[in-house]
Write a protein that holds these residues in place. Structure first.
Motif, PDB file in Angstrom:
ATOM      1  N   ILE A   1       0.825  -1.206   0.000  1.00 13.09           N
ATOM      2  CA  ILE A   1       0.000   0.000   0.000  1.00 13.09           C
ATOM      3  C   ILE A   1       0.866   1.265   0.000  1.00 13.09           C
ATOM      4  CG2 ILE A   1      -1.534   1.386   1.465  1.00 13.09           C
ATOM      5  CD1 ILE A   1      -3.135  -1.133   2.005  1.00 13.09           C
ATOM      6  N   ALA A   2       1.929   1.285   0.786  1.00 19.00           N
ATOM      7  CA  ALA A   2       2.798   2.472   0.798  1.00 19.00           C
ATOM      8  C   ALA A   2       3.398   2.720  -0.580  1.00 19.00           C
ATOM      9  CB  ALA A   2       3.897   2.313   1.832  1.00 19.00           C
ATOM     10  N   ARG A   3       3.677   1.662  -1.322  1.00 23.27           N
ATOM     11  CA  ARG A   3       4.236   1.830  -2.678  1.00 23.27           C
ATOM     12  C   ARG A   3       3.198   2.398  -3.630  1.00 23.27           C
ATOM     13  NH1 ARG A   3       9.296  -0.243  -3.111  1.00 23.27           N
ATOM     14  NH2 ARG A   3       9.989  -1.524  -1.353  1.00 23.27           N
ATOM     15  N   LEU A   4       1.925   2.026  -3.448  1.00 28.16           N
ATOM     16  CA  LEU A   4       0.881   2.622  -4.279  1.00 28.16           C
ATOM     17  C   LEU A   4       0.728   4.109  -3.970  1.00 28.16           C
ATOM     18  CD1 LEU A   4       0.185  -0.391  -4.915  1.00 28.16           C
ATOM     19  CD2 LEU A   4      -2.212   0.330  -4.935  1.00 28.16           C
ATOM     20  N   ILE A   5       0.777   4.470  -2.685  1.00 28.88           N
ATOM     21  CA  ILE A   5       0.657   5.879  -2.308  1.00 28.88           C
ATOM     22  C   ILE A   5       1.854   6.651  -2.853  1.00 28.88           C
ATOM     23  CG2 ILE A   5       0.605   7.468  -0.348  1.00 28.88           C
ATOM     24  CD1 ILE A   5      -0.895   5.240   1.202  1.00 28.88           C
ATOM     25  N   ARG A   6       3.038   6.076  -2.739  1.00 28.85           N
ATOM     26  CA  ARG A   6       4.230   6.717  -3.306  1.00 28.85           C
ATOM     27  C   ARG A   6       4.076   6.916  -4.813  1.00 28.85           C
ATOM     28  NH1 ARG A   6       9.537   3.616  -4.865  1.00 28.85           N
ATOM     29  NH2 ARG A   6      10.944   5.334  -5.387  1.00 28.85           N
ATOM     30  N   ALA A   7       3.356   6.003  -5.489  1.00 25.76           N
ATOM     31  CA  ALA A   7       3.180   6.089  -6.943  1.00 25.76           C
ATOM     32  C   ALA A   7       2.086   7.055  -7.362  1.00 25.76           C
ATOM     33  CB  ALA A   7       2.883   4.704  -7.512  1.00 25.76           C
ATOM     34  N   GLY A   8       1.363   7.646  -6.384  1.00 26.65           N
ATOM     35  CA  GLY A   8       0.372   8.653  -6.739  1.00 26.65           C
ATOM     36  C   GLY A   8      -1.046   8.392  -6.270  1.00 26.65           C
ATOM     37  N   HIS A   9      -1.321   7.224  -5.688  1.00 26.48           N
ATOM     38  CA  HIS A   9      -2.655   6.939  -5.162  1.00 26.48           C
ATOM     39  C   HIS A   9      -2.878   7.716  -3.869  1.00 26.48           C
ATOM     40  CE1 HIS A   9      -3.378   3.205  -7.637  1.00 26.48           C
ATOM     41  NE2 HIS A   9      -2.066   3.301  -7.735  1.00 26.48           N
TER      42      HIS A   9
END
Length: 264
Positions: free
Chosen positions: A193-201
């Motif tokens: 999830i943190a990687r998705l947020i880092r990617a712009g989510h």
């Protein structure tokens, strides 16, 4: 440390590999992982093999032996180990070559549903039993969380780098099983999830994606929040110790998500 080329390995080490893999006719060096001294595609008289090699003196060389031991017990979406050779002071592993590109986790990516399906498969896979050795998540996270938060009997990859998910038109292969553990089935999805947020989510969008994984959707909310908090804290520690910007970015993304969960 820069990656070595195949021809920089000692001749006896290369000969030992060729005895198993076939004559090496061409080598394509690739950047993969952070432990191996060499990662490359070996184009041999018997076909193509992904090879990772590390000096026996490397402080994390044991991770390669552990990965070789675990490979037969991992799910079908993991490339199979073809050979494990130790010679001339080197540990060398040869895997089926996994085709594809790194998964794209940006908002709107068509890879996202398939990634959720892949994590669902892993989350439903039991961890290997003794005598196969695999670290408990309770040990991995002992400095951050009470054991009951992360305890479980599920196989957990733990390294959710997008480079470890190779997408082709038909499947997603999950590679680099050097640091798996046994723990709660929702851990990998939480780490992603943190990687998705880092990617712009946004945190809400990332959680909506994660809800496609049954183990995460049905996981205990308080435990997930506690684990997310610990992940953000650990990422912040790594950011202080390492100059690579992605550690700080992951820490910031993790803290954003924790704030969202606490306000919801």
């Amino acid at each position: 440390m820069p990656q070595l080329h195949w021809h920089q390995l000692p001749a006896p080490a290369r000969a030992s590999v060729e005895a198993r893999a076939g004559t090496v006719e061409r080598v394509t060096t690739v950047q993969a992982g952070s432990v191996a001294d060499l990662t490359a595609i070996l184009h041999t008289s018997k076909g193509e093999t992904f090879c990772k090699a590390v000096r026996e003196t490397h402080r994390l060389a044991w991770l390669h032996r552990r990965e070789a031991e675990l490979n037969p017990h991992l799910p079908d979406l993991v490339p199979r180990l073809q050979w494990h050779v130790e010679a001339a002071g080197w540990i060398m592993l040869g895997f089926d070559k996994a085709p594809g590109r790194h998964v794209n986790v940006a908002p709107g990516s068509p890879d996202l549903p398939r990634l959720a399906a892949t994590l669902s498969v892993i989350a439903a896979t039991p961890a290997p039993r003794p005598p196969v050795r695999i670290q408990p998540a309770t040990t991995r996270w002992a400095d951050y969380l009470p054991p009951e938060v992360v305890d479980g009997d599920t196989l957990v990859h733990t390294d959710m780098s997008t480079a470890n998910f190779l997408v082709d038109p038909y499947s997603i292969s999950v590679v680099d099983w050097a640091m798996p553990c046994r723990g709660a089935p929702w851990l990998d999805t939480t780490l992603m999830i943190a990687r998705l947020i880092r990617a712009g989510h946004t945190p809400a969008q990332a959680e909506q994606w994660a809800a496609q994984v049954p183990a995460w959707r049905d996981g205990p909310p308080d435990a997930i929040t506690a684990f997310a908090t610990a992940c953000a804290a650990r990422s912040a520690e790594w950011a202080e110790q390492h100059p690579a910007p992605h550690f700080r970015e992951l820490a910031d993304a993790g803290h954003d998500w924790v704030r969202y969960r606490r306000q919801s």
